[in-house]
Motif scaffolding. Sequence first.
Motif, short mmCIF file in Angstrom:
data_model
loop_
_atom_site.label_atom_id
_atom_site.label_comp_id
_atom_site.label_asym_id
_atom_site.label_seq_id
_atom_site.Cartn_x
_atom_site.Cartn_y
_atom_site.Cartn_z
N GLN A 179 34.98 0.53 13.22
CA GLN A 179 34.57 -0.24 12.05
C GLN A 179 34.92 0.53 10.80
N VAL A 180 35.29 -0.21 9.77
CA VAL A 180 35.46 0.35 8.43
C VAL A 180 34.73 -0.56 7.47
N ASN A 181 34.06 0.05 6.52
CA ASN A 181 33.54 -0.73 5.41
C ASN A 181 33.77 0.08 4.14
N ILE A 182 34.07 -0.66 3.09
CA ILE A 182 34.32 -0.03 1.80
C ILE A 182 33.40 -0.65 0.77
N SER A 183 33.13 0.13 -0.27
CA SER A 183 32.31 -0.34 -1.37
C SER A 183 32.87 0.23 -2.66
N LYS A 184 32.81 -0.59 -3.70
CA LYS A 184 33.24 -0.12 -5.02
C LYS A 184 31.99 0.25 -5.82
N LEU A 185 31.91 1.51 -6.19
CA LEU A 185 30.76 2.03 -6.92
C LEU A 185 30.67 1.41 -8.31
N LEU A 186 29.45 1.19 -8.77
CA LEU A 186 29.24 0.73 -10.14
C LEU A 186 29.43 1.86 -11.14
N GLU A 187 29.15 3.08 -10.70
CA GLU A 187 29.31 4.28 -11.52
C GLU A 187 29.79 5.41 -10.61
N ASN A 222 23.30 -3.86 -3.94
CA ASN A 222 23.71 -4.41 -5.23
C ASN A 222 23.31 -3.53 -6.40
N ARG A 223 22.41 -2.59 -6.17
CA ARG A 223 22.04 -1.62 -7.21
C ARG A 223 23.15 -0.59 -7.43
N TRP A 224 23.98 -0.36 -6.41
CA TRP A 224 24.96 0.72 -6.45
C TRP A 224 26.41 0.27 -6.42
N PHE A 225 26.67 -0.91 -5.83
CA PHE A 225 28.03 -1.33 -5.58
C PHE A 225 28.33 -2.69 -6.21
N GLU A 226 29.60 -2.87 -6.57
CA GLU A 226 30.05 -4.17 -7.05
C GLU A 226 30.05 -5.16 -5.89
N LYS A 227 29.87 -6.43 -6.21
CA LYS A 227 29.98 -7.47 -5.19
C LYS A 227 31.46 -7.57 -4.81
N PRO A 228 31.77 -7.46 -3.52
CA PRO A 228 33.19 -7.45 -3.12
C PRO A 228 33.89 -8.78 -3.38
N GLN A 229 35.13 -8.68 -3.82
CA GLN A 229 35.98 -9.86 -4.02
C GLN A 229 36.84 -10.12 -2.78
N ASP A 230 37.14 -9.06 -2.05
CA ASP A 230 37.96 -9.14 -0.84
C ASP A 230 37.15 -8.61 0.33
N ALA A 231 37.74 -8.63 1.49
CA ALA A 231 37.07 -8.11 2.69
C ALA A 231 36.64 -6.67 2.46
N SER A 232 35.40 -6.38 2.81
CA SER A 232 34.90 -5.01 2.68
C SER A 232 34.54 -4.43 4.05
#
Length: 150
Positions: free
Chosen positions: A8-16, A95-105
Amino acid sequence: MAKFHLAQVNISKLLEPIDSPLLADFVAQLDEINALAEQSKGFVWRLKGDNENATALRVFDDEMIIINMSVWETMEDLKEFAFKTAHAMVMKDRNRWFEKPQDASLALWWIPENHIPTASEAKERLMSINKNGSTSFAFTFKHVFLPTID
């Protein structure tokens, strides 16, 4: 007969940035959640860098994207960890830490028992889901495929 494990892989885009005060609560929980994963039934392997987690590894062009990769003996083992342990409680706050994903995460795929997946494989699986949806090559918890011999 070939035996398979689930990658499994999951990615997240940090807000900061990871060292910002906004991410402090998330970072403070990493060691505990990673230890929980490693002690969980069916755990095989997880990606980690020098700091014992993968937050410092940059696999994508965007410096704000963090990656998590692991391997599990079965789908049931991964689901148990992901949805029925303290991991699930941490992810309720994502949702406190990461952007809502636009693509598969998230991408899941079957690998031969002794194979360790690479970051390149993970990127390819995520791109496949974005392009083709869930297939036997890369799928999600919502559309699971059984392992097959290629």
